[in-house]
Design a protein around this motif. Sequence first.
Motif, PDB file in Angstrom:
ATOM      1  N   THR A 101       0.517  -1.114  -0.211  1.00 41.42           N
ATOM      2  CA  THR A 101      -0.111   0.265  -0.128  1.00 41.42           C
ATOM      3  C   THR A 101       0.821   1.419   0.383  1.00 41.42           C
ATOM      4  OG1 THR A 101      -1.800  -1.241   1.635  1.00 41.42           O
ATOM      5  CG2 THR A 101      -1.711   1.028   1.158  1.00 41.42           C
ATOM      6  N   LEU A 102       1.549   1.457   0.793  1.00 42.60           N
ATOM      7  CA  LEU A 102       2.925   2.591   0.874  1.00 42.60           C
ATOM      8  C   LEU A 102       3.133   2.586  -0.626  1.00 42.60           C
ATOM      9  CD1 LEU A 102       4.122   5.028   2.365  1.00 42.60           C
ATOM     10  CD2 LEU A 102       5.937   3.108   2.969  1.00 42.60           C
ATOM     11  N   THR A 103       3.488   1.805  -1.231  1.00 43.00           N
ATOM     12  CA  THR A 103       4.266   2.089  -2.601  1.00 43.00           C
ATOM     13  C   THR A 103       3.333   1.813  -3.532  1.00 43.00           C
ATOM     14  OG1 THR A 103       5.944   0.366  -2.472  1.00 43.00           O
ATOM     15  CG2 THR A 103       5.446   1.304  -4.944  1.00 43.00           C
ATOM     16  N   GLN A 104       2.336   1.863  -3.548  1.00 39.97           N
ATOM     17  CA  GLN A 104       0.924   2.446  -4.271  1.00 39.97           C
ATOM     18  C   GLN A 104       0.668   3.931  -4.119  1.00 39.97           C
ATOM     19  OE1 GLN A 104      -2.279   0.154  -4.619  1.00 39.97           O
ATOM     20  NE2 GLN A 104      -1.501  -1.949  -4.016  1.00 39.97           N
ATOM     21  N   GLU A 105       0.924   4.407  -2.566  1.00 41.15           N
ATOM     22  CA  GLU A 105       0.600   5.396  -3.203  1.00 41.15           C
ATOM     23  C   GLU A 105       1.692   6.712  -3.325  1.00 41.15           C
ATOM     24  OE1 GLU A 105       0.787   6.045   1.821  1.00 41.15           O
ATOM     25  OE2 GLU A 105      -1.431   5.289   2.353  1.00 41.15           O
ATOM     26  N   GLN A 106       2.447   6.044  -3.739  1.00 34.49           N
ATOM     27  CA  GLN A 106       3.740   7.070  -4.214  1.00 34.49           C
ATOM     28  C   GLN A 106       3.965   7.321  -5.710  1.00 34.49           C
ATOM     29  OE1 GLN A 106       6.204   7.887  -1.600  1.00 34.49           O
ATOM     30  NE2 GLN A 106       4.573   6.906   0.107  1.00 34.49           N
ATOM     31  N   ILE A 107       2.615   6.781  -6.242  1.00 32.73           N
ATOM     32  CA  ILE A 107       3.264   6.410  -7.249  1.00 32.73           C
ATOM     33  C   ILE A 107       1.324   6.834  -8.533  1.00 32.73           C
ATOM     34  CG2 ILE A 107       3.107   5.318  -9.899  1.00 32.73           C
ATOM     35  CD1 ILE A 107       4.844   2.847  -8.174  1.00 32.73           C
ATOM     36  N   ASN A 108       1.888   7.913  -9.150  1.00 35.29           N
ATOM     37  CA  ASN A 108       0.740   8.636  -9.776  1.00 35.29           C
ATOM     38  C   ASN A 108       0.439   8.113 -11.030  1.00 35.29           C
ATOM     39  OD1 ASN A 108      -0.715  10.559  -7.527  1.00 35.29           O
ATOM     40  ND2 ASN A 108       1.088  11.826  -7.853  1.00 35.29           N
ATOM     41  N   ILE A 109      -1.033   7.725 -11.428  1.00 34.00           N
ATOM     42  CA  ILE A 109      -1.911   7.260 -12.414  1.00 34.00           C
ATOM     43  C   ILE A 109      -2.438   8.554 -13.302  1.00 34.00           C
ATOM     44  CG2 ILE A 109      -2.626   6.172 -14.264  1.00 34.00           C
ATOM     45  CD1 ILE A 109      -2.107   4.347 -11.885  1.00 34.00           C
ATOM     46  N   PRO A 110      -2.557   9.042 -14.570  1.00 35.62           N
ATOM     47  CA  PRO A 110      -3.031  10.178 -14.966  1.00 35.62           C
ATOM     48  C   PRO A 110      -4.410  10.106 -14.920  1.00 35.62           C
ATOM     49  CG  PRO A 110      -1.041  10.000 -15.908  1.00 35.62           C
ATOM     50  CD  PRO A 110      -0.870   9.592 -15.199  1.00 35.62           C
ATOM     51  N   VAL A 111      -5.287  10.746 -15.194  1.00 38.45           N
ATOM     52  CA  VAL A 111      -6.585  10.048 -14.693  1.00 38.45           C
ATOM     53  C   VAL A 111      -7.151  10.164 -16.652  1.00 38.45           C
ATOM     54  CG1 VAL A 111      -8.984  10.748 -15.031  1.00 38.45           C
ATOM     55  CG2 VAL A 111      -7.771  11.659 -13.382  1.00 38.45           C
ATOM     56  N   GLU A 112      -6.690  10.785 -17.614  1.00 39.71           N
ATOM     57  CA  GLU A 112      -6.814  10.700 -18.966  1.00 39.71           C
ATOM     58  C   GLU A 112      -5.346  10.994 -18.756  1.00 39.71           C
ATOM     59  OE1 GLU A 112      -9.185  13.979 -20.348  1.00 39.71           O
ATOM     60  OE2 GLU A 112     -10.827  12.765 -19.673  1.00 39.71           O
ATOM     61  N   PRO A 113      -4.453   9.581 -19.462  1.00 37.33           N
ATOM     62  CA  PRO A 113      -2.971   9.701 -19.849  1.00 37.33           C
ATOM     63  C   PRO A 113      -2.807   9.389 -21.286  1.00 37.33           C
ATOM     64  CG  PRO A 113      -3.628   7.028 -19.314  1.00 37.33           C
ATOM     65  CD  PRO A 113      -4.682   8.440 -18.784  1.00 37.33           C
ATOM     66  N   ARG A 114      -1.667  10.463 -22.457  1.00 40.97           N
ATOM     67  CA  ARG A 114      -1.787  10.733 -23.546  1.00 40.97           C
ATOM     68  C   ARG A 114      -0.490  10.045 -23.495  1.00 40.97           C
ATOM     69  NH1 ARG A 114       1.808  13.435 -24.362  1.00 40.97           N
ATOM     70  NH2 ARG A 114       3.442  15.379 -22.969  1.00 40.97           N
ATOM     71  N   PRO A 115      -0.497   9.822 -24.977  1.00 41.02           N
ATOM     72  CA  PRO A 115       0.739   8.967 -25.585  1.00 41.02           C
ATOM     73  C   PRO A 115       1.789   9.881 -25.649  1.00 41.02           C
ATOM     74  CG  PRO A 115      -1.360   8.804 -27.205  1.00 41.02           C
ATOM     75  CD  PRO A 115      -1.330   9.717 -26.348  1.00 41.02           C
ATOM     76  N   GLY A 116       2.866   9.252 -25.521  1.00 43.16           N
ATOM     77  CA  GLY A 116       4.211  10.236 -25.776  1.00 43.16           C
ATOM     78  C   GLY A 116       4.472  11.048 -27.047  1.00 43.16           C
ATOM     79  N   LEU A 117       5.387  12.551 -26.622  1.00 40.33           N
ATOM     80  CA  LEU A 117       4.856  13.158 -27.262  1.00 40.33           C
ATOM     81  C   LEU A 117       6.311  12.858 -28.764  1.00 40.33           C
ATOM     82  CD1 LEU A 117       4.568  15.448 -29.266  1.00 40.33           C
ATOM     83  CD2 LEU A 117       4.320  17.224 -27.947  1.00 40.33           C
ATOM     84  N   PHE A 118       6.233  13.323 -29.529  1.00 40.12           N
ATOM     85  CA  PHE A 118       7.577  12.856 -30.112  1.00 40.12           C
ATOM     86  C   PHE A 118       8.521  14.486 -31.003  1.00 40.12           C
ATOM     87  CE2 PHE A 118      10.205  12.029 -33.897  1.00 40.12           C
ATOM     88  CZ  PHE A 118      11.298  11.944 -33.651  1.00 40.12           C
ATOM     89  N   TYR A 119       9.035  14.412 -30.730  1.00 38.64           N
ATOM     90  CA  TYR A 119      10.212  15.889 -31.232  1.00 38.64           C
ATOM     91  C   TYR A 119      11.010  15.655 -31.358  1.00 38.64           C
ATOM     92  CZ  TYR A 119      11.529  17.325 -26.293  1.00 38.64           C
ATOM     93  OH  TYR A 119      11.976  17.869 -25.181  1.00 38.64           O
ATOM     94  N   LEU A 120      12.146  16.227 -32.365  1.00 31.71           N
ATOM     95  CA  LEU A 120      13.812  17.376 -31.897  1.00 31.71           C
ATOM     96  C   LEU A 120      13.840  17.758 -32.031  1.00 31.71           C
ATOM     97  CD1 LEU A 120      13.672  15.239 -35.724  1.00 31.71           C
ATOM     98  CD2 LEU A 120      14.511  13.836 -33.697  1.00 31.71           C
ATOM     99  N   LEU A 121      15.558  18.035 -30.917  1.00 31.78           N
ATOM    100  CA  LEU A 121      15.991  19.308 -30.818  1.00 31.78           C
ATOM    101  C   LEU A 121      17.761  19.239 -31.699  1.00 31.78           C
ATOM    102  CD1 LEU A 121      16.496  19.136 -27.215  1.00 31.78           C
ATOM    103  CD2 LEU A 121      14.913  20.842 -28.401  1.00 31.78           C
ATOM    104  N   PRO A 122      17.635  20.143 -32.837  1.00 33.01           N
ATOM    105  CA  PRO A 122      18.583  20.239 -33.871  1.00 33.01           C
ATOM    106  C   PRO A 122      19.741  20.035 -33.519  1.00 33.01           C
ATOM    107  CG  PRO A 122      17.255  22.089 -34.179  1.00 33.01           C
ATOM    108  CD  PRO A 122      16.105  21.595 -32.513  1.00 33.01           C
ATOM    109  N   LYS A 123      20.834  19.474 -34.366  1.00 33.12           N
ATOM    110  CA  LYS A 123      22.071  19.497 -33.274  1.00 33.12           C
ATOM    111  C   LYS A 123      23.060  20.319 -34.623  1.00 33.12           C
ATOM    112  CE  LYS A 123      22.399  14.896 -31.271  1.00 33.12           C
ATOM    113  NZ  LYS A 123      22.686  13.732 -31.557  1.00 33.12           N
TER     114      LYS A 123
END
Length: 309
Positions: free
Chosen positions: A232-254
Amino acid sequence: MDFTKIRQEIYVTHFTSLQRKKDRKLSKILPATWGHNRGTPNSPSNIVNLSSYTLNTVEESVLSRGLSFCSSTPMNMIQFCGDLEAYFRRLRLKEYFQDNTEQRTDTQIPSYQQHRKKNSTWTPPEGRNDSLDLYIECFHRRAQAEIVEKQHHLPHNLSRAEHNAIHNLRNHPDIIIKEADKGGAVVIMKRSDYQKEAARQLSNTKFYRPLSSDPTEEYTKKLHHLLRTLPTLTQEQINIPVEPRPGLFYLLPKIHKPGNPGRPIISGIGTLTEGLSGYVDSLLRPYATSTPSYLGDATDFLRKLQCIW
């Protein structure tokens, strides 16, 4: 033997050597890149224009301030009142848990407890500490009075022309503006070049593969099932978004490399595993930072060079 002098000589030698290598590398690459700059003859040095778009002086003035620059905006009283209440709540929480904090001052907190817990909205009641209640009441009155009085006289840090320039740059269909991967320069790229580079990297099936559908819902069920198996203590440490979204891919120019390839980044903000990743990071960080080979950043590296005898 003067160890201080020897240490200083080693530090200077290493630093000078690294600086020369960096300068030689940049001298071979940057001239070709920076030669594509299109703007006024005295364009700011922190702007790299790789597109065919020609910046005017107002646009250069705006971009030279960096992508983290914040323009002044009218006071949002709703947000202001919310921020005030959040500040007062933190004060009351500190007062409420003061005894518990003092009792564990000398006790090392386990790493699994250092990660923030799920957000709570509970606020300790008034009347526990007369001094704190008086401070909050006076602060609240003074803050509201001053903000209401000054919001009509808030100076603007951007001219109307600069506001228009921001609007034009943001909505220009042929360019995209990103921060450089190294050095913090502002880079203007052709949108088509940016999209081609993104497509080139995403087409590498060694690292990416296309999905026929969004698996977030399926993974949410799996994550909830996993959390139920944890204490239970571990569960309290972890937040789960109510409406999670996919990761956002982007680039930083080198811009320091030939062809200006993009550094791929997946933003995990708001994703399903953001809270889980933060929890795992809190477990691993003490071990990673305690290894002799750990380097926090360039400043940490130079600091360790100074400690060499």
